[in-house]
Design an enzyme around this catalytic site. Structure first.
Site, PDB file in Angstrom:
ATOM      1  N   HIS A 150       0.859  -1.179   0.000  1.00 31.25           N
ATOM      2  CA  HIS A 150       0.000   0.000   0.000  1.00 31.25           C
ATOM      3  C   HIS A 150       0.892   1.224   0.000  1.00 31.25           C
ATOM      4  CE1 HIS A 150      -3.590   2.461   0.873  1.00 31.25           C
ATOM      5  NE2 HIS A 150      -2.739   3.209   1.566  1.00 31.25           N
ATOM      6  N   CYS A 151       0.803   2.025  -1.045  1.00 38.38           N
ATOM      7  CA  CYS A 151       1.657   3.204  -1.192  1.00 38.38           C
ATOM      8  C   CYS A 151       0.915   4.429  -0.668  1.00 38.38           C
ATOM      9  CB  CYS A 151       2.053   3.402  -2.652  1.00 38.38           C
ATOM     10  SG  CYS A 151       3.175   4.794  -2.915  1.00 38.38           S
ATOM     11  N   VAL A 152       1.466   5.048   0.377  1.00 38.69           N
ATOM     12  CA  VAL A 152       0.810   6.221   0.965  1.00 38.69           C
ATOM     13  C   VAL A 152       0.924   7.431   0.047  1.00 38.69           C
ATOM     14  CG1 VAL A 152       1.139   5.426   3.327  1.00 38.69           C
ATOM     15  CG2 VAL A 152       2.928   6.809   2.237  1.00 38.69           C
TER      16      VAL A 152
END
Length: 422
Positions: A273-275
């Site tokens: 999950h890329c913030v």
């Protein structure tokens, strides 16, 4: 119940641009954002009376404030504004302009800013909360650097129209790739087809040949099959179905799929999950994610080189960041130099991310699989964990990249319906 839902829908359709339905299901107006706030009144009364606050009072006040901060919208009434979008819009310009006054202030600011961002990242990552802070910071950093490039660097006369056009095209392509990346990471959805006579088990075990039948094992639920199956195979099938069944999404996960606790969905070939894009990176958007990184890095490196050539014309390009005499004599050149340093820090962080991604693709391993393998000590690692080889899916450098470039946006084997798993 249906009549109540239809009534709410009718109210939402007739809302004007400044009206909205609040968290209590009542119709409200943006102009009344400071009216009738019982939770805030109660908290203030307790504060002035020196009484202890209720445990839930602060969270209730925060929910009310978040619900009432809205912007007028032409369709469907006023839209809610996520408060985490606002801090980067205020903090970044202030800190960069402050850092341009003196090189000591610049050192303090450019050291504290990444530390503050990392602290907030670990704070939100520990709580598994979803925030728009990092996406807002990324987009505003790109937009603000481009704005300063046009208003501060280009008027100096050292950057031509062709060079400005190249930077502009790079920014546009980066934003286009980012929009495509955020469309869909490849969410696992339940299969709507009813399967009556077959129970489908998805097994990503290393000792099974996952290439056969798409990684599936079809077991016919017949009397002869049940009588002939051994107890060990039944235990393995139950364990496999239990491990691949997601109780939150109510779907059976194919091999290499994973559940994201931040987004609340299962994603095909989940990498992480890329913030910075506020989305998962999975099978459907992994290639466009790498393309976004490459386009941003090329645009950023080219822009930094143009800025350094403009403010430090007498210095070598590779040493100008470390030694540029007289750059703080004028505030304009100091601001450009500070922004070049800030862009270099961001570029260095994203370059490390790109290197890790390229290595993982070369070994046909996702970031999620690498973390699990390192935690369970089932993988070989080198260079302080930069290279992780699980040995499960890797088929060689060329074959791994061929598989990555030919990935489809949808899974090959359909996800089983909830009735398929018993």
């Amino acid at each position: 119940m249906k009549k109540r839902a239809n009534k709410v829908l009718e109210e939402e359709e007739t809302l004007c641009c400044c009206e909205y339905v609040n968290q209590h299901g009542e119709r409200s107006h943006v102009a009344a954002c400071c009216c009738d706030c019982e939770d805030l009144d109660d908290a203030c009364d307790r504060f002035f009376k020196r009484e202890s606050q209720k445990p839930e009072s602060l969270s209730q006040v925060a929910d009310v404030v978040t619900d009432r901060i809205r912007v007028p919208w032409l369709w469907g009434g006023a839209r809610k504004v996520d408060l985490t979008v606002i801090p980067p819009l205020v903090i970044l310009p202030i800190l960069l302009h402050l850092a341009a006054f003196h090189f000591l202030l610049g050192m303090v600011v450019l050291t504290a800013l990444p530390g503050l961002v990392l602290w907030y990242y670990y704070f939100t990552h520990r709580k598994k909360g979803r925030t728009l802070f990092f996406l807002s910071l990324a987009l505003f950093s790109l937009a603000y650097m481009y704005y300063l490039f046009i208003t501060e660097v280009h008027p100096r006369g050292d950057v031509g129209l062709v060079q400005l056009a190249v930077v502009t095209v790079g920014v546009i392509f980066t934003l286009a790739a980012l929009i495509h990346t955020k469309r869909d990471p490849g969410i696992v959805r339940p299969n709507q087809e009813d399967v009556h006579s077959t129970v489908t088990y998805y097994s990503p075990l290393a000792d099974r040949d996952a290439a056969v039948n798409g990684g599936r094992q079809d077991v016919m639920m017949t009397v002869a099959n049940r009588a002939g199956s051994s107890e060990q195979s039944i235990v393995e099938q139950k364990e496999s179905s239990r491990r691949n069944w997601c109780p939150v999404c109510r779907v059976g996960r194919p091999p290499r799929a994973g559940h994201c606790r931040i987004c609340g969905v299962c994603v095909l070939r989940l990498d992480h999950h890329c913030v910075w894009i506020n989305s998962c990176v999975g099978q459907a958007n992994h290639r466009s994610f790498l393309l976004t990184l490459v386009l941003f890095l090329l645009t950023s490196l080219y822009g930094i080189s143009l800025v350094l050539q403009s403010v430090c014309p007498r210095q070598n390009l590779f040493t100008a960041l470390l030694y540029c005499p007289g750059v703080y004599n004028q505030y304009s050149t100091a601001l450009c130099f500070t922004c070049a340093w800030y862009s270099s820090i961001v570029t260095g962080g994203l370059l490390h991310l790109l290197v890790v991604q390229v290595i993982n693709v070369s070994y046909n391993v996702t970031e999620r699989e690498a973390r699990i393998a390192l935690r369970e000590k089932t993988a070989r690692s080198a260079f302080w964990g930069l290279i992780v080889d699980t040995g499960v899916y890797s088929r060689g450098f060329r074959a791994n990249w061929t598989e990555f470039m030919n990935m489809t946006d949808k899974m090959n084997p359909p996800s089983p319906a909830p009735t398929d798993l018993v």
